[in-house]
Design a protein around this motif. Structure first.
Motif, PDB file in Angstrom:
ATOM      1  N   ILE A  51       0.827  -1.384   0.125  1.00 59.72           N
ATOM      2  CA  ILE A  51       0.115   0.102  -0.040  1.00 59.72           C
ATOM      3  C   ILE A  51       0.883   1.188   0.047  1.00 59.72           C
ATOM      4  CG2 ILE A  51      -0.229  -0.100   2.570  1.00 59.72           C
ATOM      5  CD1 ILE A  51      -3.036   0.995   2.080  1.00 59.72           C
ATOM      6  N   ASN A  52       0.615   2.299  -0.756  1.00 61.58           N
ATOM      7  CA  ASN A  52       1.031   3.379  -0.965  1.00 61.58           C
ATOM      8  C   ASN A  52       0.822   4.404   0.099  1.00 61.58           C
ATOM      9  OD1 ASN A  52       2.406   6.112  -1.857  1.00 61.58           O
ATOM     10  ND2 ASN A  52       1.776   5.339  -3.976  1.00 61.58           N
ATOM     11  N   TRP A  53       1.859   5.366   0.539  1.00 59.96           N
ATOM     12  CA  TRP A  53       1.446   6.041   1.764  1.00 59.96           C
ATOM     13  C   TRP A  53       0.841   7.458   1.274  1.00 59.96           C
ATOM     14  CZ3 TRP A  53       3.343  11.111   2.051  1.00 59.96           C
ATOM     15  CH2 TRP A  53       4.444  11.301   1.215  1.00 59.96           C
ATOM     16  N   LYS A  54       0.873   7.483  -0.035  1.00 59.38           N
ATOM     17  CA  LYS A  54       0.494   8.912  -0.702  1.00 59.38           C
ATOM     18  C   LYS A  54      -1.083   8.978  -0.825  1.00 59.38           C
ATOM     19  CE  LYS A  54       4.106  11.170  -2.968  1.00 59.38           C
ATOM     20  NZ  LYS A  54       4.576  11.828  -4.387  1.00 59.38           N
ATOM     21  N   ASP A  55      -1.683   8.012  -1.338  1.00 58.30           N
ATOM     22  CA  ASP A  55      -3.050   7.868  -1.642  1.00 58.30           C
ATOM     23  C   ASP A  55      -3.844   6.543  -1.185  1.00 58.30           C
ATOM     24  OD1 ASP A  55      -2.476   7.633  -5.182  1.00 58.30           O
ATOM     25  OD2 ASP A  55      -2.043   6.576  -3.579  1.00 58.30           O
ATOM     26  N   ASP A  56      -2.781   5.761  -0.411  1.00 54.23           N
ATOM     27  CA  ASP A  56      -3.235   4.464  -0.047  1.00 54.23           C
ATOM     28  C   ASP A  56      -3.706   3.509  -1.141  1.00 54.23           C
ATOM     29  OD1 ASP A  56      -4.977   5.211   3.099  1.00 54.23           O
ATOM     30  OD2 ASP A  56      -2.878   4.543   2.491  1.00 54.23           O
ATOM     31  N   PHE A  57      -2.993   3.742  -2.497  1.00 52.72           N
ATOM     32  CA  PHE A  57      -3.007   2.704  -3.442  1.00 52.72           C
ATOM     33  C   PHE A  57      -2.591   1.742  -3.165  1.00 52.72           C
ATOM     34  CE2 PHE A  57      -3.440   1.321  -7.708  1.00 52.72           C
ATOM     35  CZ  PHE A  57      -2.388   0.544  -8.112  1.00 52.72           C
ATOM     36  N   ALA A  58      -3.367   0.435  -3.439  1.00 50.15           N
ATOM     37  CA  ALA A  58      -3.018  -1.156  -2.995  1.00 50.15           C
ATOM     38  C   ALA A  58      -2.944  -1.715  -4.180  1.00 50.15           C
ATOM     39  CB  ALA A  58      -4.087  -1.600  -2.216  1.00 50.15           C
ATOM     40  N   TYR A  59      -1.755  -2.825  -4.238  1.00 46.82           N
ATOM     41  CA  TYR A  59      -1.509  -3.716  -5.283  1.00 46.82           C
ATOM     42  C   TYR A  59      -1.261  -4.959  -4.700  1.00 46.82           C
ATOM     43  CZ  TYR A  59       0.803  -5.460  -9.263  1.00 46.82           C
ATOM     44  OH  TYR A  59       1.277  -6.259 -10.327  1.00 46.82           O
ATOM     45  N   TYR A  60      -1.935  -5.965  -5.346  1.00 50.84           N
ATOM     46  CA  TYR A  60      -1.871  -7.448  -4.804  1.00 50.84           C
ATOM     47  C   TYR A  60      -1.327  -8.452  -5.766  1.00 50.84           C
ATOM     48  CZ  TYR A  60      -5.379  -5.376  -1.862  1.00 50.84           C
ATOM     49  OH  TYR A  60      -5.946  -4.474  -0.985  1.00 50.84           O
ATOM     50  N   SER A  61      -0.823  -9.402  -5.296  1.00 49.22           N
ATOM     51  CA  SER A  61      -0.184 -10.530  -6.179  1.00 49.22           C
ATOM     52  C   SER A  61      -1.376 -11.442  -6.557  1.00 49.22           C
ATOM     53  CB  SER A  61       0.846 -11.385  -5.363  1.00 49.22           C
ATOM     54  OG  SER A  61      -0.109 -12.214  -4.201  1.00 49.22           O
ATOM     55  N   ASP A  62      -1.311 -11.949  -7.687  1.00 49.41           N
ATOM     56  CA  ASP A  62      -2.344 -12.690  -8.377  1.00 49.41           C
ATOM     57  C   ASP A  62      -2.859 -13.735  -7.716  1.00 49.41           C
ATOM     58  OD1 ASP A  62      -0.742 -12.285 -11.828  1.00 49.41           O
ATOM     59  OD2 ASP A  62      -2.270 -10.913 -10.569  1.00 49.41           O
ATOM     60  N   SER A  63      -2.137 -14.399  -6.800  1.00 43.67           N
ATOM     61  CA  SER A  63      -2.494 -15.487  -5.919  1.00 43.67           C
ATOM     62  C   SER A  63      -3.436 -14.935  -4.804  1.00 43.67           C
ATOM     63  CB  SER A  63      -1.210 -15.998  -5.242  1.00 43.67           C
ATOM     64  OG  SER A  63      -0.333 -15.194  -4.433  1.00 43.67           O
ATOM     65  N   VAL A  64      -3.322 -13.855  -4.315  1.00 43.35           N
ATOM     66  CA  VAL A  64      -4.268 -13.386  -3.560  1.00 43.35           C
ATOM     67  C   VAL A  64      -5.426 -12.392  -3.818  1.00 43.35           C
ATOM     68  CG1 VAL A  64      -2.498 -13.915  -1.786  1.00 43.35           C
ATOM     69  CG2 VAL A  64      -2.804 -11.329  -2.473  1.00 43.35           C
ATOM     70  N   LYS A  65      -5.260 -11.865  -5.177  1.00 45.69           N
ATOM     71  CA  LYS A  65      -6.095 -10.743  -5.540  1.00 45.69           C
ATOM     72  C   LYS A  65      -7.549 -11.271  -5.563  1.00 45.69           C
ATOM     73  CE  LYS A  65      -4.369  -8.683  -8.918  1.00 45.69           C
ATOM     74  NZ  LYS A  65      -3.867  -8.371 -10.388  1.00 45.69           N
ATOM     75  N   GLY A  66      -8.642 -10.594  -4.927  1.00 45.65           N
ATOM     76  CA  GLY A  66      -9.698 -10.629  -4.695  1.00 45.65           C
ATOM     77  C   GLY A  66     -10.243 -11.425  -3.627  1.00 45.65           C
ATOM     78  N   ARG A  67      -9.375 -11.811  -2.627  1.00 43.29           N
ATOM     79  CA  ARG A  67      -9.305 -12.302  -1.286  1.00 43.29           C
ATOM     80  C   ARG A  67      -8.720 -11.777  -0.386  1.00 43.29           C
ATOM     81  NH1 ARG A  67      -7.069 -17.092  -0.322  1.00 43.29           N
ATOM     82  NH2 ARG A  67      -5.288 -16.918  -1.782  1.00 43.29           N
ATOM     83  N   VAL A  68      -7.911 -10.762  -0.697  1.00 45.07           N
ATOM     84  CA  VAL A  68      -6.915 -10.155   0.220  1.00 45.07           C
ATOM     85  C   VAL A  68      -7.287  -8.547   0.315  1.00 45.07           C
ATOM     86  CG1 VAL A  68      -4.721  -9.702   1.093  1.00 45.07           C
ATOM     87  CG2 VAL A  68      -5.569 -12.014   0.777  1.00 45.07           C
TER      88      VAL A  68
END
Length: 126
Positions: A51-68
């Motif tokens: 998660i980015n501190w500026k705007d809380d943009f979040a990024y996920y690995s494909d293995s957890v995307k949609g569940r985390v």
């Protein structure tokens, strides 16, 4: 040396939900890219979410995307990892990490993180 402390790991059944917490100095939590990694026995450290501190943009690995979901709480100096629909392959030690102060974008490799917690064990088994 900043101290990050993870908590919330547990033994869970498949399909369950779990929230991991990471607490640390406010100066770190609120102003650094924060990430979660995991390491299963015999495997390397794997990126989970950041998660980015500026705007809380979040990024996920494909293995957890949609569940985390990763989130930041600047009031309580914490970063959370909400995990749903847990699978046996989610079993690992989960680590919280704080990026270098010079980094403002999401980083998915361990080399981009300066401070690490001691890890918390998540086991998913029936």
């Amino acid at each position: 040396q900043a101290q990050l402390v993870e908590s919330g790991g547990d033994l869970m059944q498949p399909g369950g939900s779990l929230r991991l917490s990471c607490t640390g100095p406010g100066s770190i939590i609120s102003s650094r890219v924060m990430g979660w990694f995991r390491q299963a026995p015999g495997k390397g450290r794997e990126f989970v979410a950041s998660i980015n501190w500026k705007d809380d943009f979040a990024y996920y690995s494909d293995s957890v995307k949609g569940r985390v979901t990763i989130s930041r709480d600047n009031v309580n100096n914490a970063v959370y990892l909400q995990m749903n629909s847990l699978k046996p392959e989610d079993t690992a030690v989960y680590y919280c990490a704080a990026g270098y102060s010079s980094i403002t974008a999401i980083v998915t490799t361990p080399a981009g993180y300066e401070y690490w917690g001691q890890g918390t064990q998540v086991t998913v088994s029936s």
